[in-house]
Scaffold this motif. Structure first.
Motif, short mmCIF file in Angstrom:
data_model
loop_
_atom_site.label_atom_id
_atom_site.label_comp_id
_atom_site.label_asym_id
_atom_site.label_seq_id
_atom_site.Cartn_x
_atom_site.Cartn_y
_atom_site.Cartn_z
N HIS A 36 0.85 -1.19 0.00
CA HIS A 36 0.00 0.00 0.00
C HIS A 36 0.89 1.24 0.00
O HIS A 36 1.85 1.33 0.77
CB HIS A 36 -0.93 0.00 1.21
N THR A 37 0.55 2.18 -0.85
CA THR A 37 1.42 3.34 -1.07
C THR A 37 1.49 4.27 0.14
O THR A 37 2.39 5.11 0.22
CB THR A 37 0.95 4.13 -2.29
N GLY A 38 0.54 4.12 1.07
CA GLY A 38 0.56 4.96 2.26
C GLY A 38 1.24 4.33 3.45
O GLY A 38 1.17 4.87 4.56
N ASP A 39 1.90 3.18 3.24
CA ASP A 39 2.49 2.43 4.35
C ASP A 39 3.98 2.21 4.16
O ASP A 39 4.55 2.48 3.10
CB ASP A 39 1.80 1.06 4.49
N SER A 40 4.59 1.67 5.21
CA SER A 40 5.99 1.22 5.17
C SER A 40 6.01 -0.25 5.57
O SER A 40 5.16 -0.71 6.34
CB SER A 40 6.85 2.04 6.14
N TYR A 41 6.99 -0.98 5.05
CA TYR A 41 7.06 -2.43 5.27
C TYR A 41 8.50 -2.84 5.57
O TYR A 41 9.46 -2.18 5.16
CB TYR A 41 6.60 -3.19 4.02
N LEU A 42 8.63 -3.97 6.27
CA LEU A 42 9.91 -4.66 6.42
C LEU A 42 9.83 -5.98 5.67
O LEU A 42 8.82 -6.70 5.79
CB LEU A 42 10.24 -4.95 7.89
N VAL A 43 10.84 -6.27 4.88
CA VAL A 43 10.89 -7.51 4.10
C VAL A 43 12.20 -8.22 4.43
O VAL A 43 13.29 -7.67 4.24
CB VAL A 43 10.82 -7.21 2.58
N LEU A 44 12.11 -9.45 4.93
CA LEU A 44 13.29 -10.22 5.34
C LEU A 44 13.43 -11.47 4.49
O LEU A 44 12.53 -12.31 4.45
CB LEU A 44 13.18 -10.61 6.82
N LYS A 45 14.55 -11.58 3.79
CA LYS A 45 14.86 -12.79 3.01
C LYS A 45 15.91 -13.57 3.80
O LYS A 45 17.00 -13.07 4.08
CB LYS A 45 15.40 -12.42 1.63
N ASP A 57 18.87 -10.78 4.25
CA ASP A 57 18.76 -9.50 3.56
C ASP A 57 17.49 -8.85 4.09
O ASP A 57 16.39 -9.39 3.94
CB ASP A 57 18.66 -9.69 2.04
N LEU A 58 17.65 -7.68 4.72
CA LEU A 58 16.54 -7.00 5.38
C LEU A 58 16.27 -5.67 4.66
O LEU A 58 17.11 -4.78 4.64
CB LEU A 58 16.88 -6.75 6.85
N HIS A 59 15.08 -5.58 4.05
CA HIS A 59 14.70 -4.38 3.30
C HIS A 59 13.63 -3.60 4.08
O HIS A 59 12.68 -4.21 4.60
CB HIS A 59 14.11 -4.75 1.94
N PHE A 60 13.77 -2.29 4.17
CA PHE A 60 12.63 -1.50 4.66
C PHE A 60 12.12 -0.65 3.51
O PHE A 60 12.85 0.13 2.90
CB PHE A 60 12.94 -0.70 5.93
N TRP A 61 10.83 -0.89 3.17
CA TRP A 61 10.19 -0.32 1.98
C TRP A 61 9.32 0.85 2.40
O TRP A 61 8.51 0.74 3.34
CB TRP A 61 9.35 -1.39 1.30
N LEU A 62 9.45 1.98 1.71
CA LEU A 62 8.73 3.19 2.05
C LEU A 62 7.81 3.59 0.90
O LEU A 62 8.28 3.86 -0.22
CB LEU A 62 9.72 4.33 2.34
N GLY A 63 6.49 3.59 1.16
CA GLY A 63 5.54 4.03 0.16
C GLY A 63 5.64 5.53 -0.07
O GLY A 63 5.97 6.30 0.84
N LEU A 64 5.34 5.98 -1.29
CA LEU A 64 5.47 7.40 -1.61
C LEU A 64 4.51 8.25 -0.79
O LEU A 64 4.77 9.44 -0.56
CB LEU A 64 5.21 7.62 -3.11
N ILE A 95 12.56 2.59 -1.97
CA ILE A 95 11.53 3.60 -2.19
C ILE A 95 10.59 3.12 -3.30
O ILE A 95 11.05 2.61 -4.33
CB ILE A 95 12.14 4.96 -2.60
N GLN A 96 9.30 3.26 -3.09
CA GLN A 96 8.30 2.82 -4.07
C GLN A 96 8.65 3.30 -5.47
O GLN A 96 9.01 4.46 -5.68
CB GLN A 96 6.92 3.36 -3.66
N GLU A 97 8.57 2.37 -6.42
CA GLU A 97 8.81 2.60 -7.85
C GLU A 97 10.29 2.79 -8.18
O GLU A 97 10.64 2.97 -9.35
CB GLU A 97 8.00 3.80 -8.38
N HIS A 98 11.17 2.72 -7.16
CA HIS A 98 12.61 2.87 -7.39
C HIS A 98 13.37 1.78 -6.64
O HIS A 98 14.50 2.00 -6.21
CB HIS A 98 13.07 4.26 -6.97
N GLU A 99 12.77 0.62 -6.51
CA GLU A 99 13.37 -0.47 -5.76
C GLU A 99 14.59 -1.03 -6.50
O GLU A 99 14.69 -0.97 -7.73
CB GLU A 99 12.36 -1.60 -5.54
#
Length: 715
Positions: A36-45, A57-64, A95-99
């Motif tokens: 969701h573009t209004g949220d932030s997420y953590l992604v762990l591989k 590999d730990l990613h923190f994803w930031l919606g625009l 960052i959303q759309e620039h991963e």
């Protein structure tokens, strides 16, 4: 939060959490890849290594549309999870759309952006439901992103694919200017929605631009099909000033956080101090790296991240600049590439077991088993298409092509260029390889002629041969196997340097060294400083011949030296072991001098994994696009030129439908790619041209599976 962290990274796989009120809420696996573009997420591989330990590999994803508070919470929670996992994860800001390609590779079916977020009171995505109402715009040929757009016909354009998810039905609409590869990727997204989000209980309907529109689509979408917009070109990145990567030292030893510039790439591994943190600033190319020493304080670690973020603002980098953080010992390949050399902890030098012999590490060479060539993975590793027993023809470039006497096969002059045609069989079918070998001292005219004559020879065989450009000292293993198990002998001079066919200096020193698949004997300067304890050498004069055996020389190298001595000298060779030389020997070399006595370092190709790129001008300009993550044969597009980088060689794969501009641009792009590598790679590595349908094992072995009857996608 402790209970969340206790479940993190305990087994191989992918875990995704949404940040909600300073807490982490785990996603159902079926909706991983939905953001969701209004949220932030953590992604762990989490991956399991051969030793049985885990790496992360730990990613923190930031919606625009996410708030500053949510973004700050994501960074804090990432830091806490990193601490809980012992500082082991490599961290990435996305960052959303620039991963990054590393992130996109986690979602082979693509990522989907949905509107809204926790703050807007959105409802959690559910699986196996029939109340879905959304329109997705699918973009990207390699890294696929599906963005939610308004449910209007004016959201469509003739150049892309769109997916209408409506109840239990999914409609894929393909614009008339959308190419086959993009349609295939959209098809993958549509099928993933049905299988992952609807529990397999959906129906997929495909609609081509101009077809009769299903009634449900007309009812669901605002406006009419006449509102569809013209095709839009792919986004063109703004031109920015490129500067070399810079390393900064971050320290709080004095009680105040300070940063100090270390220098520009390439760096030395010894520049990194385990007691501090460092920021590697490659922001002009879109990424900042943070390295955390094992003894660095918490203030220094958090300060390094703060400074990496500050660099983005202070240096006017794009707000979408990626940040990658790693602990000492968990360095990524992309980080290591900026260093002149990199030694991992407990790394063994060379192949096999190393042991000390008068302070020289002897490398036990592993014999290559030719029977293993049926295994394409091994063939790819050793660059071998067969055992080298096929038919070999050699010409020297001399006012055209002049055949080389067969008695001289295996002897090459550094001032000349040669063409070699190798013919071998795969089943009942004959295959061909053209090696055009360029001596380091050949003239520019000869080098140009060798490439031209290789093309002319290729045409005689209906463009079927694989063409391999070989620069002296960068000979691939298969070429080295063509001389009956004997070394390839390279001596000074050449026709352009006034040497006759059999001419060799009256006094010469030749270095002999072998690898797991072949050997070389190369003439070097006749001086003691040319010696190396890892190899064997042949020293010849008009009346004498010596074989000098270094402490680290293998039996194969000694045997290869004996063969070389027999080809270059009429004198019976005297065997001299390192440390037992007499005065006469040193006199021939101009006196005893210091020489190399350290172990030979060999490339660890596991540290430089293969990378696949597409070279296309479908948008009207030549674009190089990397295939993210693990690639497969399906990533090869028949209408494109592809580039496969396996570190010590670069392959150019030419699809049958590739146009003239792509074919022409590819070799130059490959050379530029190698030249601009931050690790200062040797520009003389082999660049190998192959055509679709004529792929050798040394190419196909880098793909998980390979089928000769595979149906490639056309644009």
């Amino acid at each position: 939060m402790t209970e969340v962290f206790e479940t993190a990274g305990k087994k191989a796989g992918l875990q995704v959490w949404r940040v909600e009120n300073m807490a982490l809420v785990e996603n159902a696996s079926a909706i991983n890849g939905n953001f969701h573009t209004g949220d932030s997420y953590l992604v762990l591989k989490t991956s399991k290594t051969r030793s049985g330990s885990f790496q992360w590999d730990l990613h923190f994803w930031l919606g625009l549309d996410s708030s500053q508070d949510e973004r700050g919470a994501a960074a804090i929670l990432t830091f806490q999870m990193d601490d809980y996992l012992g500082g082991g994860p490599v961290q990435y800001r996305q960052i959303q759309e620039h991963e990054s390609s590393e992130f996109m590779a986690l979602f082979p079916k693509g990522v989907k952006y949905m509107k809204g977020g926790v703050a807007s009171g959105f409802k959690k995505a559910k699986t196996n439901v029939s109340d879905a109402k959304r329109l997705l715009h699918v973009k990207g040929r390699r890294s696929v992103r599906a963005s939610e757009v308004p449910m209007k016909w004016s959201s469509f354009n003739h150049g892309d694919s769109f997916i209408l998810d409506y109840g239990n039905d999914v409609y894929q609409w393909d614009g008339k200017e959308c190419n086959g590869f993009e349609k295939l990727k959209a098809d993958n997204v549509a099928k993933a929605i049905i299988s992952d989000e609807k529990g397999g209980k959906g129906k997929l309907t495909k609609v081509e631009d101009g077809d009769t529109i299903p009634k449900a689509m007309l009812e669901a979408l605002e406006g009419t099909p006449q509102d569809v917009q013209p095709a839009t070109s792919d986004d063109i990145k703004a031109q920015v000033t490129r500067v070399p990567a810079t390393l900064y030292h971050v320290s709080s030893d004095t009680g105040t956080l300070k940063i100090k510039k270390v220098g520009q790439a390439p760096f030395n591994q010894t520049d990194l101090d385990p007691g501090d943190c460092f920021v590697l600033d490659n922001g002009s190319y879109g990424k900042i790296f943070v390295w955390k020493g094992k003894q660095a304080s918490k203030d220094e670690r958090s300060g390094a991240l703060m400074n990496a973020t500050k660099f983005i603002t202070d240096k006017n980098y794009s707000q979408f600049t990626q940040i990658e953080l790693m602990a000492q010992g968990a360095e990524t390949v992309m980080f290591k590439q900026f260093f002149r050399s990199w030694r991992n902890k407990h790394e063994t030098v060379g192949f096999g077991e190393a042991y000390s012999a008068s302070k020289v590490a002897k490398i036990e060479q592993i014999k290559f088993d030719m029977k293993s060539l049926s295994d394409s993975k091994l063939a790819a590793r050793y660059r071998m298409v067969d055992d080298g027993s096929g038919k070999l023809e050699i010409w020297r470039v001399e006012d055209g092509l002049k055949p080389v006497d067969k008695s001289k096969y295996g002897i090459f002059f550094a001032g000349d260029c040669y063409l070699m045609l190798y013919t071998y069989k795969v089943g009942s079918r004959q295959e061909y390889i053209i090696y055009f070998w360029q001596g380091l001292h050949a003239t520019k005219d000869e080098i140009t002629a060798s490439a031209f004559l290789a093309v002319e020879l290729d045409k005689k065989y209906d463009d079927r041969p694989v063409q391999v450009r070989v620069v002296q000292s960068k000979e691939p293993p298969h070429l080295l196997s063509l001389f009956g198990g004997n070394p390839m002998i390279i001596v000074s001079g050449g026709r352009s340097r006034g040497k006759a066919d059999g001419g060799i200096d009256e006094t010469a020193l030749v270095q002999v060294f072998c690898t797991a698949t072949g050997g070389r004997a190369c003439q070097v300067e006749t001086t003691a400083k040319s010696l190396n304890s890892n190899d064997a050498f042949v020293l010849k004069t008009k009346s004498d011949c010596y074989i000098w055996v270094g402490l680290g020389a293998s039996d194969d190298e000694v045997n290869a030296a004996k063969y070389t001595a027999g080809k270059l000298s009429s004198q019976s060779p005297k065997i001299v072991k390192e440390g037992h030389e007499d005065a006469a020997f040193w006199s021939l070399l101009g006196g005893k001098q210091e020489y190399a006595s350290h172990p030979r370092l060999q490339d660890d190709l596991n540290e430089n994994p293969p990378r696949l790129f597409a070279i296309s001008n479908a948008s009207g300009r030549v674009i190089v696009d990397e295939v993210p993550g693990e690639f497969s044969q399906a990533d090869l597009c028949e209408d494109d030129v592809m580039m496969l980088d396996v570190w010590d060689q670069v392959f150019i794969w030419i699809g049958k439908g590739a146009n003239a501009q792509e074919r022409k641009a590819a070799p130059g792009l490959a050379e530029e790619y190698v030249k601009n590598d931050p690790r200062k790679r040797d520009s003389g590595i082999s660049i190998i041209n192959i055509s679709q349908g004529n792929e050798p094992l040394i190419f196909t072995g880098f793909f998980p599976t390979w089928s000769t009857t595979f149906q490639y996608v056309k644009l």
